[in-house]
Design a protein around this motif. Structure first.
Motif, PDB file in Angstrom:
ATOM      1  N   ASN C  23      97.953 -33.284  51.339  1.00  0.00           N
ATOM      2  CA  ASN C  23      99.181 -33.280  52.144  1.00  0.00           C
ATOM      3  C   ASN C  23      98.944 -33.882  53.520  1.00  0.00           C
ATOM      4  O   ASN C  23      99.738 -34.685  54.005  1.00  0.00           O
ATOM      5  CB  ASN C  23      99.705 -31.851  52.288  1.00  0.00           C
ATOM      6  CG  ASN C  23     100.630 -31.483  51.137  1.00  0.00           C
ATOM      7  OD1 ASN C  23     101.075 -32.356  50.393  1.00  0.00           O
ATOM      8  ND2 ASN C  23     100.900 -30.197  50.986  1.00  0.00           N
ATOM      9  N   THR C  24      97.856 -33.455  54.166  1.00  0.00           N
ATOM     10  CA  THR C  24      97.520 -33.997  55.481  1.00  0.00           C
ATOM     11  C   THR C  24      97.390 -35.517  55.412  1.00  0.00           C
ATOM     12  O   THR C  24      97.946 -36.253  56.232  1.00  0.00           O
ATOM     13  CB  THR C  24      96.185 -33.392  55.986  1.00  0.00           C
ATOM     14  OG1 THR C  24      96.395 -32.014  56.294  1.00  0.00           O
ATOM     15  CG2 THR C  24      95.696 -34.108  57.231  1.00  0.00           C
ATOM     16  N   LEU C  25      96.671 -35.975  54.371  1.00  0.00           N
ATOM     17  CA  LEU C  25      96.393 -37.399  54.245  1.00  0.00           C
ATOM     18  C   LEU C  25      97.662 -38.193  53.964  1.00  0.00           C
ATOM     19  O   LEU C  25      97.936 -39.201  54.630  1.00  0.00           O
ATOM     20  CB  LEU C  25      95.373 -37.606  53.118  1.00  0.00           C
ATOM     21  CG  LEU C  25      94.598 -38.911  53.158  1.00  0.00           C
ATOM     22  CD1 LEU C  25      93.807 -39.019  54.443  1.00  0.00           C
ATOM     23  CD2 LEU C  25      93.668 -39.001  51.955  1.00  0.00           C
ATOM     24  N   SER C  26      98.463 -37.736  53.005  1.00  0.00           N
ATOM     25  CA  SER C  26      99.646 -38.529  52.658  1.00  0.00           C
ATOM     26  C   SER C  26     100.667 -38.498  53.794  1.00  0.00           C
ATOM     27  O   SER C  26     101.300 -39.517  54.088  1.00  0.00           O
ATOM     28  CB  SER C  26     100.259 -38.052  51.345  1.00  0.00           C
ATOM     29  OG  SER C  26     100.452 -36.668  51.381  1.00  0.00           O
ATOM     30  N   SER C 162      99.310 -34.392  62.720  1.00  0.00           N
ATOM     31  CA  SER C 162      99.918 -33.919  61.470  1.00  0.00           C
ATOM     32  C   SER C 162      99.660 -32.425  61.268  1.00  0.00           C
ATOM     33  O   SER C 162     100.343 -31.780  60.474  1.00  0.00           O
ATOM     34  CB  SER C 162      99.385 -34.717  60.275  1.00  0.00           C
ATOM     35  OG  SER C 162      98.056 -34.321  59.971  1.00  0.00           O
ATOM     36  N   SER C 163      98.687 -31.859  61.990  1.00  0.00           N
ATOM     37  CA  SER C 163      98.412 -30.425  61.868  1.00  0.00           C
ATOM     38  C   SER C 163      99.610 -29.587  62.305  1.00  0.00           C
ATOM     39  O   SER C 163      99.780 -28.458  61.842  1.00  0.00           O
ATOM     40  CB  SER C 163      97.183 -30.058  62.707  1.00  0.00           C
ATOM     41  OG  SER C 163      97.428 -30.297  64.072  1.00  0.00           O
ATOM     42  N   LEU C 164     100.452 -30.162  63.173  1.00  0.00           N
ATOM     43  CA  LEU C 164     101.607 -29.381  63.650  1.00  0.00           C
ATOM     44  C   LEU C 164     102.630 -29.145  62.549  1.00  0.00           C
ATOM     45  O   LEU C 164     103.540 -28.329  62.699  1.00  0.00           O
ATOM     46  CB  LEU C 164     102.284 -30.082  64.833  1.00  0.00           C
ATOM     47  CG  LEU C 164     101.473 -30.345  66.088  1.00  0.00           C
ATOM     48  CD1 LEU C 164     102.372 -30.468  67.296  1.00  0.00           C
ATOM     49  CD2 LEU C 164     100.452 -29.257  66.329  1.00  0.00           C
ATOM     50  N   LEU C 170     104.684 -26.565  56.228  1.00  0.00           N
ATOM     51  CA  LEU C 170     104.022 -27.439  55.259  1.00  0.00           C
ATOM     52  C   LEU C 170     102.591 -26.950  55.052  1.00  0.00           C
ATOM     53  O   LEU C 170     101.911 -26.587  56.000  1.00  0.00           O
ATOM     54  CB  LEU C 170     104.007 -28.894  55.758  1.00  0.00           C
ATOM     55  CG  LEU C 170     103.346 -29.896  54.794  1.00  0.00           C
ATOM     56  CD1 LEU C 170     104.225 -30.115  53.573  1.00  0.00           C
ATOM     57  CD2 LEU C 170     103.057 -31.221  55.481  1.00  0.00           C
ATOM     58  N   ASP C 171     102.140 -26.942  53.795  1.00  0.00           N
ATOM     59  CA  ASP C 171     100.764 -26.538  53.528  1.00  0.00           C
ATOM     60  C   ASP C 171      99.830 -27.708  53.756  1.00  0.00           C
ATOM     61  O   ASP C 171      99.646 -28.546  52.880  1.00  0.00           O
ATOM     62  CB  ASP C 171     100.622 -26.061  52.068  1.00  0.00           C
ATOM     63  CG  ASP C 171     101.340 -24.751  51.864  1.00  0.00           C
ATOM     64  OD1 ASP C 171     101.339 -23.932  52.810  1.00  0.00           O
ATOM     65  OD2 ASP C 171     101.915 -24.567  50.787  1.00  0.00           O
ATOM     66  N   GLU C 172      99.272 -27.791  54.941  1.00  0.00           N
ATOM     67  CA  GLU C 172      98.262 -28.811  55.190  1.00  0.00           C
ATOM     68  C   GLU C 172      97.009 -28.099  55.690  1.00  0.00           C
ATOM     69  O   GLU C 172      96.908 -26.865  55.577  1.00  0.00           O
ATOM     70  CB  GLU C 172      98.783 -29.925  56.104  1.00  0.00           C
ATOM     71  CG  GLU C 172      99.598 -29.497  57.279  1.00  0.00           C
ATOM     72  CD  GLU C 172      98.758 -28.724  58.227  1.00  0.00           C
ATOM     73  OE1 GLU C 172      98.979 -27.496  58.298  1.00  0.00           O
ATOM     74  OE2 GLU C 172      97.868 -29.319  58.868  1.00  0.00           O
ATOM     75  N   VAL C 173      96.044 -28.844  56.217  1.00  0.00           N
ATOM     76  CA  VAL C 173      94.726 -28.268  56.457  1.00  0.00           C
ATOM     77  C   VAL C 173      94.745 -27.152  57.512  1.00  0.00           C
ATOM     78  O   VAL C 173      94.101 -26.116  57.337  1.00  0.00           O
ATOM     79  CB  VAL C 173      93.711 -29.372  56.835  1.00  0.00           C
ATOM     80  CG1 VAL C 173      92.352 -28.766  57.154  1.00  0.00           C
ATOM     81  CG2 VAL C 173      93.569 -30.368  55.683  1.00  0.00           C
TER      82      VAL C 173
END
Lengths: 221, 244, 223
Positions: C23-26, C162-164, C170-173
């Motif tokens: 998710n983070t990457l895309s 994107s962490s925000l 959103l489920d990211e890192v």
């Protein structure tokens, strides 16, 4: 909505105080790191560069999470959201500031060091009387940019429950029954503060007669 | 002699400032017209109006019998047939010397790469730079860059070459190399318009000299005759001071 | 001080980590591509012959540079439904991140355009190139040279920012670190893992940038 303006402005003060404190600590830490980098001892320089690269390669949010949730588990101490936020923001700012200060010191020509040495100045004397006053001209304008970045980043403190400007905006939104007007007002307050600061920075740059260094300033937050 | 270029009452203004005030001029194939005169009298602007780098406020330009002014497709047609050499070379810094020369023939004229490359290599021989073919502009001296710029202009087989103060930005020791190349081109019978401060070159190589002052053509004629003794006082004075 | 570092407790969560990292990457990749496009539009607006268009472009940049991304994300996430558009967490994060990054991209691209001397446009035009040909063969390669380094910085900035997206659910890192940390009480470990993921992502960009840069811009090719 109108009745909440005093609350918003008061919490803008909280945000400014938090950012200012973090910036101050970050500037002190960054200067210390930059001075350490001056010492001709390779392992020490690697540690400083490693520190900088580390904090520039991880999001401030996970530092904030770690400071707020992780450190209390690790050290068995209680950490308030304010302390956690100040710490995370200051760590991040110190990495950027060490870069800014290093660039400032590097901007002073070798000739100045040689002239000072020839006149019998010690290293601390040279730094304090010759290098620092000249480097400051180069350091000050991008520092304003770092402050703006820190101020924007301070909004993340709302995620761990610290009641600053952003958290207040969200609370106002809740108590006025939703709507995006409170959020728009929130954005406007941030914009006015940051825009004013950036104008001060621009004026400073003109005063000091140096080119734009926005490449160091343009951090997203 | 076939007429290649006709200017009729050309007027150029920047805001309220007049740069060209009714310039009329006819140029035939094979002529080498040298424009001389004090700085800021519109000589360079005149060249830039011909290929549409500047728009004009009055008058007519026709190139090879076709009206040019105010018609974008006609301007592009002119640009394809007119080679321009700039004071500051304006080579493309991201391309090698060879790539600089080959770009327009391949991209604009849609010619086959192999053909263009063969022609380009021959041009590098002509401008005496065969050994610099893979150098980037930043690695070359001003004189070398200007000769590449000439090769670049030649590679599209232009019917007319326009030189805008080609030696003004050069170190004195490299001026000669560029002028030699220009002399060679003159001997081939190319049609050339040259804005220059090199009066001796104009007298030796030019077939016509045009003296401009204060936005107008003051006098024109045989270059040697004008250098020996111009009709008008202004031209005499200018050519005298420069030459002496 | 009885804390001992052990990854074993959080092994079961590594499957989720993979999904979060994707998710983070895309999210980052899409935001970078889209914000370059939007940024290019804004940069061209700032060069327009029309004053109102220029001002609009400048205002966009100032607003984006002076407003926290978090506030922009909340606005997109909460305001869009009120305007009748229901956005998923991913879409809201993408829109917010793109809008914000475009403000910075516009400035980077503008600086690149300013660095191309007018003589380059003139030389290309005088050779009969169309506007598209001038842009494609003469202007773009030179702009690319100028923006290459700052563009790399901005790519890293977008990955970090994107962490925000965790704030709009959103489920990211970063949100993986937070949720796994709070359910396992292993915040030190989840922090280290999350930091490693971001470090690997950012330093890969950094190293790729240096290697590709060496290939693309050998000495002497500089203007």
């Amino acid at each position: 909505m109108m009745q909440y303006w005093p609350l918003m402005l008061k919490s803008a003060g909280t945000t400014l105080w938090l950012s200012w404190l973090a910036m101050l600590l970050g500037a002190l830490g960054g200067t210390a790191l930059a001075l350490l980098r001056q010492i001709r001892f390779a392992p020490l320089r690697w540690v400083v560069i490693g520190y900088m690269e580390f904090f520039r390669s991880i999001p401030i949010l996970i530092v904030l999470f770690f400071a707020f949730y992780g450190v209390p588990l690790l050290l068995e101490v209680d950490i308030s959201p304010f302390v956690a936020a100040t710490l995370a923001l200051a760590l991040h700012a110190s990495a950027t500031m060490s870069e800014v200060v290093s660039a400032g010191i590097a901007s002073v020509g070798r000739g100045q060091w040689e002239a000072a040495a020839a006149a019998g100045f010690s290293w601390p004397q040279t730094m304090r009387h010759i290098i620092a006053p000249q480097a400051l001209r180069v350091i000050l304008p991008p520092s304003v940019g770092v402050f703006i970045t820190t101020l924007k980043e301070s909004s993340l403190a709302s995620i761990i429950g610290y009641i600053e400007l952003t958290r207040t905006g969200l609370l106002v939104r809740d108590s006025t029954g939703g709507g995006f007007l409170p959020l728009l007002a929130l954005g406007a307050v941030y914009f006015v503060i940051n825009y004013a600061i950036s104008q001060v920075g621009a004026a400073l740059e003109r005063r000091l007669h140096i080119g734009r260094r926005s490449d160091l300033v343009g951090a997203m937050a | 002699m076939t007429e290649i270029l006709a200017l009729d009452g050309l007027v150029k203004r920047f805001g309220s400032r007049t740069i060209l005030d009714g310039i009329s001029l006819n140029v035939s194939a094979g002529e080498i017209v040298c424009f001389v005169g004090p700085s800021g009298t519109g000589k360079s602007t005149l060249l830039r109006c011909i290929n549409g780098l500047e728009d004009i406020q009055g008058g007519r330009i026709s190139f090879e019998g076709q009206a040019v002014q105010g018609n974008p497709s006609a301007i592009r047609a002119v640009r394809k047939r007119v080679g321009m050499i700039f004071q500051h070379f304006n080579l493309y810094p991201h391309l090698t010397a060879l790539q600089n020369v080959m770009l327009a023939p391949v991209v604009v004229h849609k010619e086959a790469k192999a053909e263009v490359e063969a022609r380009a290599r021959a041009l590098f021989d002509k401008v005496r730079l065969a050994h610099r073919i893979n150098a980037y502009p930043a690695e070359m001296s001003g004189g070398e860059q200007q000769r590449v710029a000439i090769a670049r202009a030649l590679c599209t087989n232009p019917h007319l070459l326009m030189f805008d103060e080609p030696t003004s930005a050069l170190d004195p020791e490299t001026v000669g190399d560029v002028l030699t190349v220009m002399r060679d081109l003159a001997l081939e019978g190319r049609t050339m318009l040259v804005v220059t401060h090199e009066i001796r070159f104009a007298a030796d190589v030019g077939t016509r000299m045009v003296f401009m002052d204060q936005c107008r053509i003051v006098e024109q004629g045989d270059p040697r005759a004008m250098v020996a003794g111009a009709q008008t006082e202004r031209a005499r004075k200018f050519l005298g001071t420069i030459h002496g | 001080m009885g804390y001992s570092f052990t990854l074993r407790t959080i092994y079961p969560y590594f499957g989720d980590l993979w999904q979060s990292a994707l998710n983070t990457l895309s999210l980052s990749l899409l935001a970078i591509v889209l914000s370059i496009a939007l940024g290019a539009l804004v940069a061209l607006m700032r060069r327009s012959a029309l004053r109102p268009v220029r001002l609009l472009g400048a205002a966009y940049v100032e607003v984006m540079r002076n407003t926290p991304l978090l506030v922009i994300l909340y606005l997109v996430y909460f305001a869009a439904p009120e305007a009748g558009v229901r956005l998923s967490s991913f879409m809201a994060a993408l829109v917010g991140l793109t809008l914000n990054s475009a403000g910075y991209m516009a400035e980077i691209l503008r600086a690149g355009l300013i660095a191309v001397p007018p003589g380059q446009f003139e030389a290309a035009q005088s050779q009969g190139m169309s506007s598209a040909q001038v842009l494609r063969h003469v202007v773009f390669p030179q702009v690319f040279r100028t923006i290459y380094a700052p563009l790399g910085n901005q790519v890293i900035a977008v990955i970090l920012a994107s962490s925000l997206a965790t704030a709009v659910a959103l489920d990211e890192v970063a949100s993986w670190m937070q949720t796994v940390g709070s359910s396992s009480f292993r915040f030190f470990e989840t922090f280290v893992v999350a930091a490693v993921v971001y470090l690997v992502l950012c330093q890969s960009v950094n190293i790729a940038r240096i290697l590709i840069g060496r290939k693309l811009f050998p000495q002497g090719r500089r203007a």
